[in-house]
Design a protein around this motif. Structure first.
Motif, short mmCIF file in Angstrom:
data_model
loop_
_atom_site.label_atom_id
_atom_site.label_comp_id
_atom_site.label_asym_id
_atom_site.label_seq_id
_atom_site.Cartn_x
_atom_site.Cartn_y
_atom_site.Cartn_z
N LEU A 186 0.88 -1.16 0.00
CA LEU A 186 0.00 0.00 0.00
C LEU A 186 0.92 1.21 0.00
CD1 LEU A 186 -2.76 1.34 0.29
CD2 LEU A 186 -2.50 1.16 2.76
N ARG A 187 0.74 2.08 -0.98
CA ARG A 187 1.60 3.26 -1.10
C ARG A 187 0.84 4.48 -0.61
NH1 ARG A 187 2.54 1.55 -7.41
NH2 ARG A 187 3.69 -0.37 -7.00
N ILE A 188 1.38 5.08 0.42
CA ILE A 188 0.69 6.22 1.06
C ILE A 188 1.54 7.48 0.93
CG2 ILE A 188 -0.26 7.10 3.24
CD1 ILE A 188 -0.53 4.20 4.19
N GLY A 189 0.96 8.53 0.39
CA GLY A 189 1.66 9.81 0.31
C GLY A 189 1.33 10.65 1.54
N ILE A 190 2.32 11.29 2.11
CA ILE A 190 2.09 12.14 3.29
C ILE A 190 2.69 13.52 3.02
CG2 ILE A 190 2.58 12.48 5.76
CD1 ILE A 190 2.49 9.48 6.09
N LYS B 57 5.59 -4.01 7.41
CA LYS B 57 6.98 -3.60 7.18
C LYS B 57 6.94 -2.29 6.41
CE LYS B 57 10.32 -6.47 6.55
NZ LYS B 57 11.20 -7.32 5.72
N ILE B 58 7.60 -1.30 6.99
CA ILE B 58 7.43 0.07 6.49
C ILE B 58 8.68 0.59 5.79
CG2 ILE B 58 6.76 2.43 7.22
CD1 ILE B 58 4.86 0.26 8.17
N ALA B 59 8.49 1.16 4.61
CA ALA B 59 9.59 1.88 3.97
C ALA B 59 9.19 3.35 3.86
CB ALA B 59 9.88 1.31 2.59
N VAL B 60 10.07 4.23 4.25
CA VAL B 60 9.78 5.67 4.16
C VAL B 60 10.72 6.28 3.12
CG1 VAL B 60 9.59 7.85 5.42
CG2 VAL B 60 9.24 5.69 6.63
N LEU B 61 10.13 6.82 2.08
CA LEU B 61 10.92 7.48 1.04
C LEU B 61 10.50 8.95 1.01
CD1 LEU B 61 10.33 4.82 -1.77
CD2 LEU B 61 12.31 4.98 -0.27
N LEU C 74 5.64 4.64 2.64
CA LEU C 74 5.22 6.01 2.94
C LEU C 74 6.10 6.96 2.13
CD1 LEU C 74 4.92 5.80 6.86
CD2 LEU C 74 3.20 5.26 5.13
N ILE C 75 5.45 7.80 1.35
CA ILE C 75 6.21 8.77 0.56
C ILE C 75 5.96 10.14 1.15
CG2 ILE C 75 6.72 9.61 -1.77
CD1 ILE C 75 6.71 6.69 -1.93
N GLU C 76 7.00 10.73 1.68
CA GLU C 76 6.86 12.01 2.36
C GLU C 76 7.25 13.15 1.41
OE1 GLU C 76 9.62 12.51 5.56
OE2 GLU C 76 8.76 14.41 6.18
N THR C 77 6.49 14.22 1.45
CA THR C 77 6.91 15.39 0.69
C THR C 77 6.49 16.67 1.40
OG1 THR C 77 6.94 16.40 -1.49
CG2 THR C 77 4.84 15.57 -0.78
N VAL C 78 7.19 17.74 1.10
CA VAL C 78 6.83 19.03 1.69
C VAL C 78 5.74 19.65 0.84
CG1 VAL C 78 7.66 21.33 2.25
CG2 VAL C 78 9.14 19.39 2.58
N GLY C 79 4.64 19.98 1.46
CA GLY C 79 3.49 20.47 0.69
C GLY C 79 3.59 21.93 0.33
N VAL C 80 4.67 22.29 -0.31
CA VAL C 80 4.79 23.70 -0.66
C VAL C 80 5.08 23.92 -2.14
CG1 VAL C 80 5.45 24.61 1.59
CG2 VAL C 80 7.19 23.65 0.11
N GLY C 81 5.23 22.85 -2.88
CA GLY C 81 5.57 23.07 -4.29
C GLY C 81 4.75 22.19 -5.19
N VAL D 38 3.76 13.18 -6.14
CA VAL D 38 3.52 12.10 -5.18
C VAL D 38 2.13 11.49 -5.41
CG1 VAL D 38 3.19 11.56 -2.74
CG2 VAL D 38 5.09 12.97 -3.44
N ALA D 39 1.14 12.36 -5.65
CA ALA D 39 -0.22 11.86 -5.88
C ALA D 39 -0.24 10.88 -7.04
CB ALA D 39 -1.17 13.02 -6.13
N GLN D 40 0.68 11.06 -7.99
CA GLN D 40 0.71 10.18 -9.15
C GLN D 40 1.39 8.84 -8.88
OE1 GLN D 40 2.43 12.44 -12.29
NE2 GLN D 40 0.56 13.57 -12.68
N MET D 41 1.92 8.67 -7.70
CA MET D 41 2.60 7.39 -7.45
C MET D 41 2.08 6.67 -6.20
SD MET D 41 6.36 8.60 -6.21
CE MET D 41 6.66 9.90 -7.39
N VAL D 42 1.03 7.22 -5.59
CA VAL D 42 0.52 6.56 -4.38
C VAL D 42 -0.93 6.13 -4.55
CG1 VAL D 42 2.11 7.78 -2.83
CG2 VAL D 42 -0.16 8.76 -3.30
N ASP D 43 -1.37 5.25 -3.62
CA ASP D 43 -2.75 4.79 -3.64
C ASP D 43 -3.62 5.68 -2.75
OD1 ASP D 43 -1.88 2.40 -5.04
OD2 ASP D 43 -1.03 1.78 -3.11
#
Ligand code: GDP
Length: 371
Positions: A97-101, A126-130, A193-200, A206-211
């Motif tokens: 499950l790919r989650i964008g944060i 099992k969690i991967a954070v990118l 978990l795909i983390e990004t700064v919500g300023v750009g 990210v929305a294009q690569m997560v569920d």
């Protein structure tokens, strides 16, 4: 004459009282053989594609990390290896499950991911954070850059944390992250978990690569919707009003209501999921079970109505289109003929002698004729 002078000088230096006699050479304090062994142990011998693949399949986090470095590399020989490795891993990917944060700096992303990740690990995940952070080359990594972030998660056996690559353009970073997802999934991580700064622009990537897309927000005074890009809110499947602890609880509840009202104004989403708003605290862990519950509901619903698979397929096709568009435009703008004629067309447009449309047609016509 000069030579004689220098020999004299040397002699007098040697006889000087200031001369320091060469002492007896001291033996090294460390056994040189051991030093060699330690060096060898840490020396990174290049791995073969097969070694990378086997390491990934065994869930070896050090090799996974090196494999991600390989896919980020721009060296031609690394690129060749990377393509082979990705192709080998592809059949073993996709089962997560790919989650964008996302959220502005300071909203509490890393604190939240630490608690959220640990809660998921308690549920045997099992969690991967990118991270996607194209600005990191300038700011020296505003995301996951320093090691103090996610202290517990980073030492947990069931977690893998990868700081953002600093590879220039958003397109490049996004591609690296997509490929890193494939590697992490092949290594057995079931929640990415795909983390990004919500300023750009990065949250769109990210929305294009997560569920599932989770937006962290803060309760503030006044108009709750001020400064929030409508586009980001529209992408969110879940809005979490974070830091809902202590004196902030009440304000967070108010904010929740306002966001809920605002979300009603948006047209219904294709996946039939109505975005939810909840309050939580990454610091105390309050609200985290609800976050997990909402995500499970979402998963159940989108698997039932088959949106989950459809969405992933759509993402693949849009990557195809985007990559072709990027490559074409890159080649076009770097073509010597285009570079040569560019200034002339610009002047003609600015002088009103032609329109941008006509100029574009002509330039493209010249370009395709040249090929
Ligand atoms: P990021 O920049 O979005 O990753 O935010 P951080 O996780 O680094 O947090 C920024 C600041 O907010 C830090 O001082 C945290 O201690 C604090 N913080 C983070 N989460 C919470 C929370 O849930 N409640 C409270 N009260 N403070 C928090």
């Amino acid at each position: 004459m000069l030579q004689v002078d220098q020999t004299m000088k040397k002699k007098s230096q040697n006889n000087s009282a200031l001369k320091v006699n060469k002492g007896v050479e001291q033996p090294s304090m460390v056994n040189p053989n051991m030093l060699k062994e330690v060096k060898n142990r840490f020396k990174k011998e290049p791995l073969s594609v097969e070694q990378y693949f086997n390491g990934i399949q065994q869930g070896d986090r050090a090799i996974l990390s090196r494999a991600i470095t390989l896919i980020e590399s721009t060296r031609p020989e690394d690129k060749q290896k990377a393509v082979k490795l990705i192709n080998q891993c592809l059949p073993f990917s996709g089962n997560s499950l790919r989650i964008g944060i996302t959220g502005v700096p300071g909203v509490g992303k890393s604190t939240f991911i630490e608690s959220f990740g640990l809660s998921l690990i308690e549920q045997e995940k099992k969690i991967a954070v990118l991270a996607i952070d194209p600005s990191s080359s300038r700011t020296k990594g505003s995301i996951l850059g320093d090691k103090t972030r996610m202290e517990q998660l980073s030492i947990n056996q069931n977690a893998f944390i990868r700081p953002s690559s600093s590879a220039g353009t958003l397109g490049g970073v996004a591609r690296n992250t997509r490929e890193a997802i494939v590697l992490c999934e092949a290594a057995g991580f079931d929640t990415i978990l795909i983390e990004t700064v919500g300023v750009g622009q990065s949250e769109t990537a990210v929305a294009q690569m997560v569920d599932f897309f989770l937006l962290l927000m803060l309760a503030g005074g006044g108009d709750e919707l001020q400064g929030i890009k409508r586009g980001i809110m529209e992408m969110a499947d879940l809005i979490v009003i974070n830091k809902a602890d202590g004196d902030n609880r009440q304000k967070a509840k108010l904010a929740k209501r306002e966001y809920q009202n605002a979300l009603h104004l948006f047209p219904p989403a294709e996946n039939e999921w109505v975005p939810k708003v909840i309050t939580a605290s990454g610091l105390t862990g309050e609200g985290l079970p609800e976050v997990i519950e909402k995500i499970s509901f979402f998963l159940k619903k989108t698997k039932e109505n088959r949106y989950f698979d459809y969405h992933r397929k759509q993402q693949l096709l849009s990557i195809l289109k985007e990559t072709i568009g990027d490559t074409l435009s890159d080649r076009f703008y770097h073509h010597p003929m285009v570079k040569e004629k560019w200034g002339l067309f610009e002047t003609m447009i600015l002088n009103g002698e032609t329109t941008p449309y006509e100029a574009a047609d002509k330039l493209l016509e010249y370009y395709f004729k040249e090929l």
